[in-house]
Design a protein around this motif. Structure first.
Motif, PDB file in Angstrom:
ATOM      1  N   PRO A 120      -5.575   8.543   1.516  1.00 60.22           N
ATOM      2  CA  PRO A 120      -5.553   8.979   0.181  1.00 60.22           C
ATOM      3  C   PRO A 120      -6.963   9.406  -0.153  1.00 60.22           C
ATOM      4  N   LEU A 121      -7.920   9.366   0.706  1.00 56.94           N
ATOM      5  CA  LEU A 121      -9.269   9.604   0.352  1.00 56.94           C
ATOM      6  C   LEU A 121      -9.511  11.139   1.120  1.00 56.94           C
ATOM      7  N   VAL A 122      -8.632  11.777   1.945  1.00 58.22           N
ATOM      8  CA  VAL A 122      -9.101  12.943   2.578  1.00 58.22           C
ATOM      9  C   VAL A 122      -7.764  13.945   2.218  1.00 58.22           C
ATOM     10  N   SER A 123      -8.299  15.207   2.467  1.00 55.04           N
ATOM     11  CA  SER A 123      -7.330  16.257   2.300  1.00 55.04           C
ATOM     12  C   SER A 123      -6.039  16.391   3.085  1.00 55.04           C
ATOM     13  N   GLY A 124      -6.700  16.016   4.669  1.00 49.83           N
ATOM     14  CA  GLY A 124      -5.688  16.069   5.651  1.00 49.83           C
ATOM     15  C   GLY A 124      -6.259  15.520   6.764  1.00 49.83           C
ATOM     16  N   ILE A 125      -5.593  15.449   7.919  1.00 48.14           N
ATOM     17  CA  ILE A 125      -5.997  14.942   9.231  1.00 48.14           C
ATOM     18  C   ILE A 125      -5.607  15.708  10.376  1.00 48.14           C
ATOM     19  N   MET A 129       0.652  -1.199   0.060  1.00 49.45           N
ATOM     20  CA  MET A 129      -0.075  -0.053  -0.071  1.00 49.45           C
ATOM     21  C   MET A 129       0.822   1.296   0.103  1.00 49.45           C
ATOM     22  N   THR A 130       0.691   2.191  -0.942  1.00 47.39           N
ATOM     23  CA  THR A 130       1.472   3.544  -1.034  1.00 47.39           C
ATOM     24  C   THR A 130       0.438   4.559  -0.733  1.00 47.39           C
ATOM     25  N   HIS A 131       0.983   5.236   0.276  1.00 47.87           N
ATOM     26  CA  HIS A 131       0.239   6.546   0.607  1.00 47.87           C
ATOM     27  C   HIS A 131       0.892   7.853   0.235  1.00 47.87           C
ATOM     28  N   ASP A 132      -0.019   8.926  -0.073  1.00 46.45           N
ATOM     29  CA  ASP A 132       0.494  10.159  -0.565  1.00 46.45           C
ATOM     30  C   ASP A 132       0.995  10.845   0.748  1.00 46.45           C
ATOM     31  N   THR A 133       2.278  10.924   0.805  1.00 45.01           N
ATOM     32  CA  THR A 133       2.993  11.536   1.811  1.00 45.01           C
ATOM     33  C   THR A 133       2.928  13.156   1.842  1.00 45.01           C
ATOM     34  N   ARG A 134       2.329  13.482   0.865  1.00 56.18           N
ATOM     35  CA  ARG A 134       1.963  15.041   0.886  1.00 56.18           C
ATOM     36  C   ARG A 134       0.902  15.496   1.795  1.00 56.18           C
ATOM     37  N   ILE A 135       0.185  14.533   2.232  1.00 55.18           N
ATOM     38  CA  ILE A 135      -1.249  14.864   2.884  1.00 55.18           C
ATOM     39  C   ILE A 135      -0.864  15.513   4.380  1.00 55.18           C
ATOM     40  N   ALA A 136      -1.618  16.764   4.470  1.00 54.66           N
ATOM     41  CA  ALA A 136      -1.142  17.470   5.724  1.00 54.66           C
ATOM     42  C   ALA A 136      -1.795  16.565   7.013  1.00 54.66           C
ATOM     43  N   ALA A 137      -0.866  16.537   7.986  1.00 54.91           N
ATOM     44  CA  ALA A 137      -1.156  15.695   9.080  1.00 54.91           C
ATOM     45  C   ALA A 137      -0.860  16.670  10.354  1.00 54.91           C
ATOM     46  N   GLY A 138      -1.696  16.875  11.392  1.00 54.87           N
ATOM     47  CA  GLY A 138      -1.188  17.585  12.450  1.00 54.87           C
ATOM     48  C   GLY A 138      -2.265  17.426  13.484  1.00 54.87           C
ATOM     49  N   VAL A 139      -2.333  18.752  14.382  1.00 52.17           N
ATOM     50  CA  VAL A 139      -2.902  18.642  15.731  1.00 52.17           C
ATOM     51  C   VAL A 139      -3.860  19.921  15.605  1.00 52.17           C
ATOM     52  N   ILE A 140      -5.128  19.867  16.040  1.00 51.67           N
ATOM     53  CA  ILE A 140      -6.047  20.932  16.344  1.00 51.67           C
ATOM     54  C   ILE A 140      -6.233  20.927  18.001  1.00 51.67           C
ATOM     55  N   GLU A 141      -5.745  22.030  18.655  1.00 47.35           N
ATOM     56  CA  GLU A 141      -6.197  21.984  19.994  1.00 47.35           C
ATOM     57  C   GLU A 141      -7.534  22.593  20.092  1.00 47.35           C
ATOM     58  N   GLY A 165       1.855  10.500  12.314  1.00 48.43           N
ATOM     59  CA  GLY A 165       2.647  10.698  11.264  1.00 48.43           C
ATOM     60  C   GLY A 165       2.978   9.398  10.550  1.00 48.43           C
ATOM     61  N   ARG A 166       3.121   8.629  11.419  1.00 49.71           N
ATOM     62  CA  ARG A 166       3.606   7.145  10.877  1.00 49.71           C
ATOM     63  C   ARG A 166       2.277   6.527  10.232  1.00 49.71           C
ATOM     64  N   ALA A 167       0.956   6.656  10.787  1.00 52.28           N
ATOM     65  CA  ALA A 167      -0.027   6.208  10.350  1.00 52.28           C
ATOM     66  C   ALA A 167      -0.612   6.636   8.889  1.00 52.28           C
ATOM     67  N   VAL A 168      -0.103   7.739   8.508  1.00 53.86           N
ATOM     68  CA  VAL A 168      -0.512   8.340   7.183  1.00 53.86           C
ATOM     69  C   VAL A 168       0.515   8.168   6.157  1.00 53.86           C
ATOM     70  N   SER A 169       1.640   7.783   6.570  1.00 53.84           N
ATOM     71  CA  SER A 169       2.814   7.800   5.846  1.00 53.84           C
ATOM     72  C   SER A 169       3.540   6.469   5.562  1.00 53.84           C
ATOM     73  N   ASP A 170       3.427   5.729   6.587  1.00 53.98           N
ATOM     74  CA  ASP A 170       4.041   4.383   6.443  1.00 53.98           C
ATOM     75  C   ASP A 170       3.396   3.158   5.659  1.00 53.98           C
ATOM     76  N   GLU A 171       4.433   2.421   4.855  1.00 56.14           N
ATOM     77  CA  GLU A 171       3.654   1.484   3.827  1.00 56.14           C
ATOM     78  C   GLU A 171       3.034   0.391   4.870  1.00 56.14           C
ATOM     79  N   HIS A 172       3.602  -0.022   5.789  1.00 54.79           N
ATOM     80  CA  HIS A 172       3.121  -1.276   6.361  1.00 54.79           C
ATOM     81  C   HIS A 172       2.822  -0.768   7.928  1.00 54.79           C
ATOM     82  N   TYR A 173       1.912   0.266   8.088  1.00 57.69           N
ATOM     83  CA  TYR A 173       1.587   0.650   9.497  1.00 57.69           C
ATOM     84  C   TYR A 173       0.868  -0.562  10.249  1.00 57.69           C
ATOM     85  N   GLU A 174       1.084  -0.803  11.588  1.00 63.01           N
ATOM     86  CA  GLU A 174       0.461  -1.632  12.340  1.00 63.01           C
ATOM     87  C   GLU A 174       0.378  -1.057  13.850  1.00 63.01           C
TER      88      GLU A 174
END
Length: 359
Positions: free
Chosen positions: A248-253, A1-13, A272-281
């Protein structure tokens, strides 16, 4: 599984109740960078100057702290944003005061924001032309703000029936009208099938994309624990593997963390691992993250106690079990600030206050 590493992933307080400190927020900047997370949004519900008193400027002290925090994120190379909730502008009377939004945004422009979130959650939604009004306000904000990315949080940000139970019946075609009225460059927050979703089914995300006319920007209510039920749990596990599938189905998390700053870090560290690692567990990420953050003894205790702290929670633990846990983590307070938070939580220091929902 290849993920789009360009996805914005971060935190909202973006939680209710007890806030983080300004020092916590600045410490988070380098942490996010080290964990492949790209943004932080300041939007605590307790900041009245972003909600019920949004027209009024922050105190000089808080405004200075905001500027210092913004600079910390710039120095770390992490995007910084603010969430604003001008809820009263959605009313019929508010239409005449739209210029107040321009004035507030001009103030926020001095922060040179990377992100601006316009938040219309937690308000009555059973009113005519709600979608049209909110879209117009977001489009106006996009014209006035110097932020490079604008995100709208709609009043009905999930298909969870609880929203209509609490905030009234959504206008017909609300989501479709929001999407049709918004500039194509503006993102839309979405929490999934539930307000606090355990998973994000791909078919659900595809259907929401169709309705909104764009990929949703996930507001991930994990590990947040600000509610009456969730406040009795500490969520230390890494996010579920469905975040990887959803990427791959969202614009960010944007992960909404817990009231406990240090206890939030394990779950945030794995995003960060969850949205970019190819073999996340999930289990592997949980274990590896805890050992990367804490001394071995403390990491082992946390792994052993996830069933107590996260699953059983305060209502499921006996007083004897709580006391044993307090003794265990009190003896390790030299290891990490998370131990102090765990002890305080076990002693009722983070008890849910329903009054926080009305502030």
């Amino acid at each position: 599984m290849t993920h789009d590493t360009r996805i914005a992933a971060g935190v909202i307080e973006g939680f209710f109740g007890r806030c983080w400190t300004w020092q916590n927020r600045r410490e988070l900047a380098s942490f996010l960078k080290s964990r492949r997370l790209s943004f932080y949004l300041y939007a605590p519900k307790a900041d009245k100057h972003l909600r019920s008193q949004w027209r009024a400027p922050h105190s000089s002290r808080d405004w200075q702290q905001l500027h210092l925090t913004r600079e910390a994120y710039r120095a770390a190379g992490v995007d910084f944003g603010v969430g604003l909730s001008p809820l009263d502008l959605c009313s019929h009377a508010g239409v005449a005061d739209t210029a107040a939004l321009d004035k507030k945004l001009e103030q926020l422009n001095t922060l040179n924001l990377d992100y601006l979130a316009l938040l219309f959650d937690d308000m009555r939604g059973d009113m005519p032309q709600l979608a049209e009004r909110q879209s117009a306000l977001a489009n106006r904000a996009a014209d006035t703000s110097n932020a490079r990315r604008i995100i709208l949080c709609p009043t009905y940000y999930s298909t969870d029936p609880i929203l209509e139970k609490v905030f009234g019946t959504a206008p017909p075609n609300y989501l479709e009208d929001i999407g049709a009225g918004l500039d194509a460059a503006i993102d839309i927050f979405w929490t999934g099938p539930k307000v606090c979703s355990d998973s994000y089914p791909q078919q659900h995300l595809r259907e929401i994309t169709e309705r909104l006319g764009r990929k949703p920007f996930l507001w991930d209510n994990y590990p947040v624990n600000d509610g009456a039920v969730r406040s009795k749990h500490l969520y230390l596990e890494a996010p579920g593997a469905d975040r990887a599938d959803a990427a791959p189905l969202v614009s960010g998390i944007a992960a909404n963390p817990m009231n406990q700053f240090f206890a939030s870090l394990p779950a945030l560290a794995s995003l960060g691992r969850a949205v970019s690692d190819e073999h996340y567990e999930q289990d592997t990420a949980t274990r590896e993250t805890l050992f990367s953050l804490y001394p071995d003894e403390l990491a082992n205790h946390l792994i052993d106690d996830i069933p107590n702290l996260q699953t059983l929670g305060l209502d499921g633990l006996s007083e004897q079990q709580k006391q044993l846990l307090i003794e265990r983590y009190s003896s390790q307070q030299h290891s990490s600030p998370i131990t102090k938070e765990i002890c305080e939580w076990l002693q009722g220091g983070y008890k849910f206050d329903p009054n926080c929902l009305t502030e």
